[in-house]
Design an enzyme around this catalytic site. Structure first.
Site, PDB file in Angstrom:
ATOM      1  N   GLU B 287       0.967  -1.141  -0.073  1.00 31.56           N
ATOM      2  CA  GLU B 287      -0.059  -0.083  -0.069  1.00 31.56           C
ATOM      3  C   GLU B 287       0.829   1.235   0.066  1.00 31.56           C
ATOM      4  O   GLU B 287       2.124   1.099   0.288  1.00 31.56           O
ATOM      5  CB  GLU B 287      -1.105   0.041   1.261  1.00 31.56           C
ATOM      6  N   ARG B 291       1.004   9.975   3.537  1.00 32.00           N
ATOM      7  CA  ARG B 291       1.456  10.985   4.667  1.00 32.00           C
ATOM      8  C   ARG B 291       3.134  11.015   5.025  1.00 32.00           C
ATOM      9  O   ARG B 291       3.607  10.059   4.636  1.00 32.00           O
ATOM     10  CB  ARG B 291       0.827  10.699   5.951  1.00 32.00           C
TER      11      ARG B 291
END
Lengths: 150, 444
Positions: B287, B291
């Site tokens: 994934e 951030r």
């Protein structure tokens, strides 16, 4: 020939219908005379769809006991925003120290993310101290007033 | 450049962002819960606004008070740190609606990369290797069997809208697959409100390796090499290092280039991380974290870059003035997460007042923390109280430095994981670099 007179009955009828309708403004033109009327719109929370699910609870005054006097308590801000004082409702008067406020009456409001949240009196009270001025920013838990329950 | 930034976070990451802002000459606004009134991030910021009660849902996750705090202080941008609202699409949308710059990727990018099936499709398109498995949700058990035969056992059944290990089942043969498929669907339905599951090849004993990327939002993206984050407990990373000790230069360049090409393809803005499983020389994309990561510091140390400053500059519309040739790995960096937990008692979270606190120091040591002597650790939040980062000319020097750092650290009032880390630094499986995500269960 006399001057054309304004039909006052007609105007009264139109105004009555305007008052009863949901319209907020009205323009009239009679015998070259122009009349513009606007309705006063009461301040109320405006909640757009975007924020609706973020608002958990409104008007949950936080009350903290004052250290100074047994009967006195602090009313604190329940959210972050900008404070405005309005009292009594629909009056230009501002809340003053010494005012007597009935339970449920509005003491001021906090504007947070363009939504207006009223600060209501949590019980019958006398305002002892006001710690905030109009247009001041407020943080969560900030003391707004010290009040005495009556 | 921004004049004022609000940091929608707490603890060490709030301080990390405040420090970057100060060095850039930007004013800072801290937000804090009632439980954090004595927190260092509140004291170090130029302004601080209390946003709610101790529970995160009433403060650090309560969007209206955070947006209002930005409005009343005149903050033009919000840095979300990690966790809390950092990957909350609703928050990004609300920031945009209020003309507040969210320091991070666009809403569209965040949405695409949070959808696991979509993220996998994007990865394939960018030639980033993905785990073989189903394309999106699997219809029924017969479909599941066909896919499992194609990719080979063992396979893992995962909830399409899940996370945190829930709704996950490993099947080693057709019989187990038939048995677990329906269970996984039911678990997915009860946990996430949607029964959709998908199937992937299960990698038995992988390393967790991730690539740090930095994009300008216009199609330029760079990599700051990789981190090995395989020392984990229940999917929580404990130790991270850069570079990964088992990769050779060719493997490293290849996976990092692919990761950066994905970031460039999606016009990624700011700092992001592509997470991979690594086994027997092969990488499989898991994934993308859209951030800043807890462990970003190790990449900063070996690449001599400041990721938080870059995040801010890019969000302000400044050019990404460095090129890939400017980023070289220099030496080796290790991070140990110091948690207020008791390793002797199954890592049970602990809280209390920090007394007699002595933080380590010396050359090439970085301590990112928010605790101080007399500070009472609130029990409401994450148990991490400090990150110890060290840099060495090589891995051996970094390990020795970390041992020295851990031995200097003293605190009374609560248990910490410092002694546990010291044991790991002496563990042969760790020192030879060949540890995997099973390191803890096999060695401690």
């Amino acid at each position: 020939m006399g001057k054309k007179s304004i039909d006052t009955k007609l105007i009264k009828d139109v105004l009555k219908k305007f008052e009863e309708s949901e319209a907020t403004s009205l323009k009239l033109e009679l015998n070259s005379k122009k009349l513009k009327i606007k309705k006063a719109i009461p301040i109320q929370p405006v909640i757009s769809d975007l924020y609706e699910n973020q608002i958990i609870e409104q008007n949950k005054n936080i009350i903290e006991k004052s250290d100074d006097k047994d009967k006195n308590v602090f009313i604190e801000a329940d959210r972050v925003g900008k404070y405005f004082s309005i009292h009594p409702p629909d009056s230009p008067d501002r809340l003053k120290e010494g005012d007597t406020i009935a339970h449920g009456e509005r003491m001021g409001h906090i504007v947070s993310m363009e939504v207006v949240y009223d600060v209501f009196a949590p019980f019958d009270l006398v305002v002892k101290n006001i710690y905030i001025n109009d247009s001041d920013p407020v943080e969560y838990g900030q003391a707004l007033y010290e009040v005495e329950a009556i | 450049m921004f004049n004022k930034i609000l940091i929608a976070n707490r603890g060490e990451i709030a301080i990390r962002v405040i420090r970057a802002c100060k060095e850039l000459g930007i004013k800072t606004v801290a937000v804090y819960s009632k439980a954090d009134s004595m927190s260092l991030h509140r004291m170090l910021a130029d302004e601080a606004v209390c946003i709610g009660e101790a529970a995160s849902i009433d403060s650090y996750l309560y969007i209206p008070n955070i947006i209002s705090a930005a409005q009343i202080t005149g903050a033009e941008a919000i840095h979300p740190g990690y966790g809390f609202l950092s990957e909350n699409q609703n928050f990004v949308e609300i920031c945009e609606a209020h003309d507040i710059k969210f320091i991070g990727p666009s809403l569209n990018t965040m949405m695409n990369m949070s959808d696991k099936a979509m993220a996998k499709r994007i990865a394939r398109e960018a030639s980033v290797p993905v785990l073989p498995g189903s394309e999106g949700a699997v219809k029924d058990v017969e479909d599941a069997k066909t896919i499992a035969k194609e990719v080979g056992f063992p396979v893992i059944i995962k909830a399409s809208f899940g996370g945190g290990g829930r709704g996950m089942r490993i099947a080693r043969d057709l019989k187990e697959l038939s048995h677990y498929f329906e269970i996984a669907q039911n678990e997915a339905l009860s946990a996430f409100g949607n029964p959709d599951v998908y199937i992937e090849k299960f990698v038995e004993n992988p390393k967790h390796i991730e690539v740090q990327v930095l994009g300008d939002g216009k199609g330029k993206a760079l990599y700051l090499y990789e981190r090995d984050c395989s020392v984990q407990r229940k999917h929580q990373k404990l130790i991270e290092e850069s570079p990964c000790p088992v990769l050779d230069d060719a493997q490293r360049e290849d996976i990092c280039k692919r990761a950066a090409s994905l970031a460039a393809m999606i016009k990624y803005e700011g700092a992001g991380t592509l997470e991979f499983l690594y086994d027997k020389g092969q990488f499989f994309f898991m994934e993308m974290n859209t951030r800043l990561q807890v462990e970003h510091g190790v990449s900063e140390m070996v690449c001599n870059q400041d990721l938080v400053k870059w995040q801010i500059k890019i969000a302000a519309g400044e050019e990404l003035t460095i090129d890939q040739e400017d980023i070289k790995i220099n030496g080796h960096a290790i991070e140990c997460r110091i948690n207020a937990e008791d390793p002797e008692n199954n890592f049970m979270p602990d809280a209390g007042k920090a007394e007699q606190l002595i933080f380590p120091g010396g050359p090439n040591v970085r301590i990112d923390s928010f605790i101080y002597s007399g500070y009472e650790i609130p029990p409401y939040y994450d148990s991490m109280v400090a990150k110890f980062l060290v840099w060495g000319n090589d891995r051996e020097e970094a390990i020795n430095r970390m041992k020295r750092v851990l031995s200097e650290f003293k605190v009374e009032g609560f248990s910490t994981t410092a002694d546990f880390h010291a044991k790991v630094m002496d563990n042969k499986t760790f020192t030879n670099g060949k540890y995997t995500t099973k390191f803890l269960e096999e060695n401690v």
